[in-house]
Write a protein that holds these residues in place. Structure first.
Motif, mmCIF file in Angstrom:
data_model
loop_
_atom_site.group_PDB
_atom_site.id
_atom_site.type_symbol
_atom_site.label_atom_id
_atom_site.label_comp_id
_atom_site.label_asym_id
_atom_site.label_seq_id
_atom_site.Cartn_x
_atom_site.Cartn_y
_atom_site.Cartn_z
ATOM 1 N N ARG A 65 25.144 29.755 -37.649
ATOM 2 C CA ARG A 65 26.294 29.397 -36.812
ATOM 3 C C ARG A 65 27.060 30.650 -36.381
ATOM 4 O O ARG A 65 27.460 30.774 -35.230
ATOM 5 N N ILE A 66 27.273 31.556 -37.334
ATOM 6 C CA ILE A 66 28.016 32.783 -37.028
ATOM 7 C C ILE A 66 27.235 33.646 -36.045
ATOM 8 O O ILE A 66 27.816 34.208 -35.114
ATOM 9 N N ASP A 67 25.918 33.752 -36.228
ATOM 10 C CA ASP A 67 25.098 34.533 -35.299
ATOM 11 C C ASP A 67 25.238 34.008 -33.875
ATOM 12 O O ASP A 67 25.319 34.785 -32.918
ATOM 13 N N GLY A 68 25.280 32.698 -33.727
ATOM 14 C CA GLY A 68 25.461 32.104 -32.405
ATOM 15 C C GLY A 68 26.808 32.473 -31.796
ATOM 16 O O GLY A 68 26.905 32.777 -30.609
ATOM 17 N N LEU A 69 27.846 32.461 -32.626
ATOM 18 C CA LEU A 69 29.175 32.828 -32.143
ATOM 19 C C LEU A 69 29.243 34.299 -31.747
ATOM 20 O O LEU A 69 29.827 34.637 -30.711
ATOM 21 N N VAL A 70 28.640 35.167 -32.558
ATOM 22 C CA VAL A 70 28.637 36.603 -32.247
ATOM 23 C C VAL A 70 27.888 36.844 -30.941
ATOM 24 O O VAL A 70 28.357 37.592 -30.076
ATOM 25 N N ALA A 71 26.739 36.197 -30.780
ATOM 26 C CA ALA A 71 25.959 36.375 -29.543
ATOM 27 C C ALA A 71 26.770 35.926 -28.336
ATOM 28 O O ALA A 71 26.783 36.596 -27.295
ATOM 29 N N TRP A 72 27.463 34.800 -28.460
ATOM 30 C CA TRP A 72 28.307 34.340 -27.355
ATOM 31 C C TRP A 72 29.394 35.371 -27.046
ATOM 32 O O TRP A 72 29.598 35.736 -25.896
ATOM 33 N N ALA A 73 30.089 35.847 -28.091
ATOM 34 C CA ALA A 73 31.196 36.792 -27.900
ATOM 35 C C ALA A 73 30.721 38.091 -27.252
ATOM 36 O O ALA A 73 31.422 38.653 -26.401
ATOM 37 N N GLU A 74 29.532 38.552 -27.634
ATOM 38 C CA GLU A 74 29.003 39.790 -27.059
ATOM 39 C C GLU A 74 28.775 39.668 -25.554
ATOM 40 O O GLU A 74 28.805 40.664 -24.843
ATOM 41 N N SER A 75 28.565 38.443 -25.090
ATOM 42 C CA SER A 75 28.307 38.241 -23.660
ATOM 43 C C SER A 75 29.594 38.038 -22.854
ATOM 44 O O SER A 75 29.528 37.843 -21.643
ATOM 45 N N GLN A 76 30.737 38.077 -23.520
ATOM 46 C CA GLN A 76 32.022 37.826 -22.881
ATOM 47 C C GLN A 76 32.828 39.123 -22.743
ATOM 48 O O GLN A 76 32.614 40.079 -23.491
#
Length: 194
Positions: A65-76
């Protein structure tokens, strides 16, 4: 009809989580987990060889779950709005499904988690998430505010002791405190928008 292997694993995890939270990790045996499930110890061993493996499965779920959030944040973009959305999405993840029980387990069994590889992996991922919350502002105060905003979400499960508070109310309070912390983190993009 036989239960699926995945369903059995989830039942084991749910019962183990319940017992670990009630009695503590150290005081719970695999035998007790098997008895509560009304299965043999051998059947339990088929899915998990140790209590550590069960805990690792909780942590693996959270790491994903955290990896998904980090990946999203990196794209923002590194803006206040991204930080607010990221902490809200994190709170959504932590308040979903059985996550409140997992949060209570983590809080009550911190010593055990520190000694397990899974616990060390969790710490590393949380730091990655905190880094995303202060991306663009590498000041020590921004780093601390980012980490504390995550802790606001976590600690709402044990620090808010108001009787009969709902999960929605707990989430709202946690996000209000997190937002106060995140508001002081600045980035060049924020200054331009200001």
């Amino acid at each position: 009809m036989r239960e699926s292997t995945g369903g059995t694993r989830e039942r084991i995890k749910a019962v183990a989580l319940e017992l670990f939270t009630e009695q503590g990790y150290e005081k719970t045996s695999l035998r007790e987990i098997a008895e509560r499930l009304n299965v043999t110890k051998a059947a339990l061993y088929y899915h998990f060889k140790s209590k550590d493996e069960i805990v690792t499965s909780f942590v693996d779920d959270r790491l994903e779950r955290i990896d998904g959030l980090v990946a999203w944040a990196e794209s923002q973009p590194a803006t206040r709005e991204t930080r607010r959305t990221l902490i809200a999405r994190y709170a959504d993840e932590m308040f979903a499904d059985d996550q409140p029980s997992v949060m209570r387990f983590f809080e009550q069994n911190q010593t055990v988690l520190k000694s397990l590889t899974a616990g060390q992996q969790m710490r590393g991922r949380m730091m990655k998430l905190a880094n995303q919350l202060c991306r663009g502002d590498d000041s020590p105060s921004a780093q601390l505010r980012a980490a504390l905003s995550l802790f606001a979400v976590h600690s709402s499960w044990f620090a808010v002791r108001t009787p009969h508070i709902t999960d929605a109310e707990r989430r709202k309070i946690a996000l209000e405190v997190a937002d106060e912390l995140l508001a002081s983190i600045g980035t060049p993009a924020d200054a331009e928008q200001g």
